[in-house]
Every structure is written in structure tokens, then in C-alpha cells.
Scaffold this active site. Structure first.
Site, PDB file in Angstrom:
ATOM      1  N   HIS A  37      20.463 -21.568  29.049  1.00 39.23           N
ATOM      2  CA  HIS A  37      20.282 -22.546  30.130  1.00 39.23           C
ATOM      3  C   HIS A  37      20.078 -21.850  31.471  1.00 39.23           C
ATOM      4  O   HIS A  37      19.252 -22.275  32.290  1.00 39.23           O
ATOM      5  CB  HIS A  37      21.503 -23.463  30.219  1.00 39.23           C
ATOM      6  N   GLU A  97      26.002 -20.120  20.255  1.00 42.30           N
ATOM      7  CA  GLU A  97      25.409 -21.378  19.805  1.00 42.30           C
ATOM      8  C   GLU A  97      23.990 -21.102  19.318  1.00 42.30           C
ATOM      9  O   GLU A  97      23.107 -21.938  19.438  1.00 42.30           O
ATOM     10  CB  GLU A  97      25.366 -22.400  20.936  1.00 42.30           C
ATOM     11  N   TYR A 136      27.902 -35.742  22.977  1.00 45.03           N
ATOM     12  CA  TYR A 136      26.607 -35.705  23.665  1.00 45.03           C
ATOM     13  C   TYR A 136      26.253 -37.045  24.305  1.00 45.03           C
ATOM     14  O   TYR A 136      25.337 -37.126  25.130  1.00 45.03           O
ATOM     15  CB  TYR A 136      25.504 -35.313  22.677  1.00 45.03           C
ATOM     16  N   ASP A 157      15.467 -26.631  26.994  1.00 47.10           N
ATOM     17  CA  ASP A 157      16.678 -26.163  26.314  1.00 47.10           C
ATOM     18  C   ASP A 157      16.405 -25.921  24.842  1.00 47.10           C
ATOM     19  O   ASP A 157      16.460 -26.840  24.025  1.00 47.10           O
ATOM     20  CB  ASP A 157      17.778 -27.230  26.495  1.00 47.10           C
ATOM     21  N   HIS A 205      17.585 -22.916  22.116  1.00 50.93           N
ATOM     22  CA  HIS A 205      18.291 -21.675  21.844  1.00 50.93           C
ATOM     23  C   HIS A 205      17.566 -20.849  20.781  1.00 50.93           C
ATOM     24  O   HIS A 205      16.794 -21.371  19.985  1.00 50.93           O
ATOM     25  CB  HIS A 205      19.712 -21.971  21.365  1.00 50.93           C
ATOM     26  N   ASP A 261      25.965 -20.939  30.166  1.00 52.92           N
ATOM     27  CA  ASP A 261      25.138 -20.788  28.983  1.00 52.92           C
ATOM     28  C   ASP A 261      23.962 -19.894  29.356  1.00 52.92           C
ATOM     29  O   ASP A 261      23.210 -20.205  30.284  1.00 52.92           O
ATOM     30  CB  ASP A 261      24.654 -22.158  28.499  1.00 52.92           C
ATOM     31  N   HIS A 309      33.995 -28.965  22.834  1.00 52.87           N
ATOM     32  CA  HIS A 309      32.874 -29.605  23.530  1.00 52.87           C
ATOM     33  C   HIS A 309      32.958 -31.108  23.322  1.00 52.87           C
ATOM     34  O   HIS A 309      33.302 -31.575  22.241  1.00 52.87           O
ATOM     35  CB  HIS A 309      31.547 -29.070  22.986  1.00 52.87           C
ATOM     36  N   HIS A 338      28.725 -31.300  29.580  1.00 49.53           N
ATOM     37  CA  HIS A 338      27.545 -31.280  30.439  1.00 49.53           C
ATOM     38  C   HIS A 338      27.784 -32.266  31.579  1.00 49.53           C
ATOM     39  O   HIS A 338      28.335 -33.350  31.343  1.00 49.53           O
ATOM     40  CB  HIS A 338      26.304 -31.684  29.656  1.00 49.53           C
ATOM     41  N   GLU A 348      29.419 -27.294  32.152  1.00 54.51           N
ATOM     42  CA  GLU A 348      28.429 -26.321  31.692  1.00 54.51           C
ATOM     43  C   GLU A 348      27.142 -26.410  32.499  1.00 54.51           C
ATOM     44  O   GLU A 348      26.663 -27.506  32.799  1.00 54.51           O
ATOM     45  CB  GLU A 348      28.131 -26.579  30.210  1.00 54.51           C
ATOM     46  N   HIS A 379      28.516 -19.440  26.852  1.00 57.50           N
ATOM     47  CA  HIS A 379      27.753 -19.632  25.624  1.00 57.50           C
ATOM     48  C   HIS A 379      26.687 -18.541  25.590  1.00 57.50           C
ATOM     49  O   HIS A 379      25.855 -18.468  26.502  1.00 57.50           O
ATOM     50  CB  HIS A 379      27.097 -21.013  25.593  1.00 57.50           C
ATOM     51  N   ARG A 426      28.154 -37.492  18.046  1.00 55.29           N
ATOM     52  CA  ARG A 426      27.088 -38.478  18.226  1.00 55.29           C
ATOM     53  C   ARG A 426      27.597 -39.910  18.046  1.00 55.29           C
ATOM     54  O   ARG A 426      26.823 -40.827  17.813  1.00 55.29           O
ATOM     55  CB  ARG A 426      25.925 -38.187  17.272  1.00 55.29           C
TER      56      ARG A 426
END
Length: 287
Positions: free
Chosen positions: A182, A261, A72, A229, A231, A179, A69, A109, A145, A216, A37
Site C-alpha cells: 500500500h 499477506e 472488510y 491494491d 499484493h 503495509d 484484522h 482500514h 492501516e 504488513h 465478510r
């Protein structure tokens, strides 16, 4: 052979990720190589890099089963040039960090059009950014992804992923991570053997299994096609356990990192063990 793990914490140093993976008996894992972040991260020291590699050896996990990864914050398809350039430089830095750690993949992403440009224009920006990074790096495969399609995020259609593979200047260094949450919430059903086979046939036709570099494994709180989204722990969401049995018995998912995840990390060790127990008999069409 299947290589299952989870997206583990690297808090306190990247070398903690393989330690945390080993603790849950993972054979693969994902991590952030910097704070996900923040735009900039502290440079990796030689000592950190060496310790990471040593801990990876102790965990008996090969680098090819590690799926880092990126941040974000990165949006390679940002409609504004200055913001897009900032994302490109941050993405390149992430690739360089992977190279330094001896890792051969970076999961990301694709990007978002922010409702300011068309999907087509956004995909062109993402593709150009990927090619730019490929020119400036040597060994890391860029693994895009699929997304749920929440907000203005691209990647919710297999055609988006196929476009990015097709327009890559180096098709040996690009790939896709599926994923399951997703996939389901973007509208592709995998709950029955028939639906699973149809969806995977679409993926092979539109994208190609040669590009599948990781998965994922997540259950989903939202239902099919909701483009949300969220999970869920395995077997506790709208997917149930059947899709994960199909995956664990599908040889096309051999030899790639399969990464949890799911929302309760205290369950990861049990979820990993459960996934291996699902390996009973191969799907009929892939026997």
C-alpha cells in the site's frame, strides 16, 4: 528482535490461528476473529477463548505479537449516518472480541468517503468513531492501516494517519500499521536505501514512529503511485527484496508484529525464513 509471521486462517475456530502460525514457524500472526465478510459473528464461547489462549501458549507467541484484522464491511467514514452507526457497532464488537481473547490490538482500514463527502469530513467521522470506541473499551489499541488509495479509500496519505493520531482522545491506545504494498502504490518509494530513509523520515515527521504498532510485509504487483491494491509474493513484484532487507535491519521495526499477506500461502514458511536471513548488517544511518 524481529517477530515475523503471516495472516493465517482461523477457519474452524479462532484457536486454529495459533496452530497454523506455529506450523509455519511464525513468531507473530494476524487473524480474523469472525467471518470478515459478514456483519455479525457467533459469540466466542468460554471454551473457544480458553483453547485459543492455550494454543497461543503452545505456539510460544505473546499476545502483543498478534494483529487481528476487522471485517472488510466496516466503513467508519461512511457518508450516511445509519450505515456509519452500523459500522461503529460492528467495530466495537470486534474490539470486544479482541478483549475477550486477551489481545491488545485491532488492525483496521480507516474508511471511504464513497465520493459523496470530502476527505476532511470523512476523516472527522473516522476520528469520532475511534474516540467513541476508545470510550467504550479498555485495553485494545486501535491500529489504523495505510491504504493504496484505491477507489475512495482514505489512508493513502501519511497526513490522513497523522490526523487520526493527533485527534485521538487516548494517544496511548492508537497506532498505525504500515503495509509495504500500500505504501508503495500510494506513492511512497522504498526500493533504494535513500528512498527508504526519506520515506521513513516522512513517516516519523508526519505520524511518528511511536505510533508504529505493526507492519504488513507484501511485495506489489502494481507500480509506484498507481493506487491499486494488489499484493505479490516477496521478491516477485515491483518492490523486490531490498525494501524487506531494509526493514529487517531497521531497529525501529523491532518488537512489533511483522505480518505477511502475500498471495501464495504455501510460500509463507519459506518467506519467513528468508526475511530472517536478510538480517545481516544494520542500515548505516541506524547502526
Amino acid at each position: 528482535m524481529k517477530y515475523v509471521g503471516a495472516h493465517v486462517s482461523a477457519s474452524g475456530g479462532v484457536f486454529n490461528a495459533p496452530i497454523n502460525a506455529k506450523a509455519i514457524h511464525a513468531k507473530a500472526f494476524a487473524l480474523f476473529t469472525k467471518n470478515q465478510r459478514q456483519w455479525e459473528g457467533k459469540a466466542l464461547s468460554k471454551e473457544e477463548i480458553l483453547r485459543f489462549k492455550n494454543e497461543l501458549d503452545k505456539a510460544e507467541i505473546l499476545p502483543k505479537y498478534v494483529l487481528p484484522h476487522d471485517s472488510y464491511l466496516i466503513n467508519l467514514g461512511h457518508p450516511e449516518r445509519e450505515a456509519r452507526e452500523k459500522s461503529l457497532q460492528a467495530f466495537l464488537d470486534e474490539v470486544k472480541r479482541c478483549e475477550a481473547l486477551g489481545l491488545d490490538k485491532l488492525n483496521f482500514h480507516p474508511g471511504s468517503h464513497l465520493k459523496q463527502i470530502s476527505e476532511e469530513a470523512c476523516l472527522e467521522y473516522i476520528s469520532a468513531a475511534m474516540n467513541n470506541v476508545l470510550r467504550q473499551s479498555e485495553s485494545v489499541t486501535l491500529v489504523v492501516e495505510n491504504t493504496a488509495g484505491q477507489g475512495s479509500n482514505l489512508g493513502y496519505k501519511m497526513e490522513h494517519l497523522g490526523y487520526l493520531m493527533e485527534h485521538s482522545i487516548d494517544k496511548e491506545r492508537v497506532g498505525v500499521c504500515i503495509d509495504t504494498c500500500h505504501l508503495f502504490t500510494s506513492g511512497y518509494d522504498i526500493r533504494t536505501e535513500e528512498c527508504y530513509s526519506e520515506t521513513m523520515e516522512k513517516f516519523d515527521t508526519i505520524v511518528g514512529f511511536k505510533y508504529l504498532k505493526g507492519m504488513h510485509l507484501n511485495d506489489s504487483k502494481p507500480d509506484l503511485g498507481t493506487r491499486v491494491d494488489r499484493h505479490e509474493s516477496l521478491g516477485k513484484g515491483k518492490l523486490g527484496l531490498d525494501p524487506f532487507a531494509f526493514i529487517m535491519n531497521d531497529p525501529r521495526m523491532d518488537d512489533i508484529p511483522l505480518v505477511l499477506e502475500t498471495i501464495d500461502e504455501s510460500l509463507w514458511e519459506n518467506e519467513i525464513a528468508m526475511l530472517y536471513r536478510l538480517m545481516k548488517s544494520p542500515l548505516k544511518e541506524h547502526a
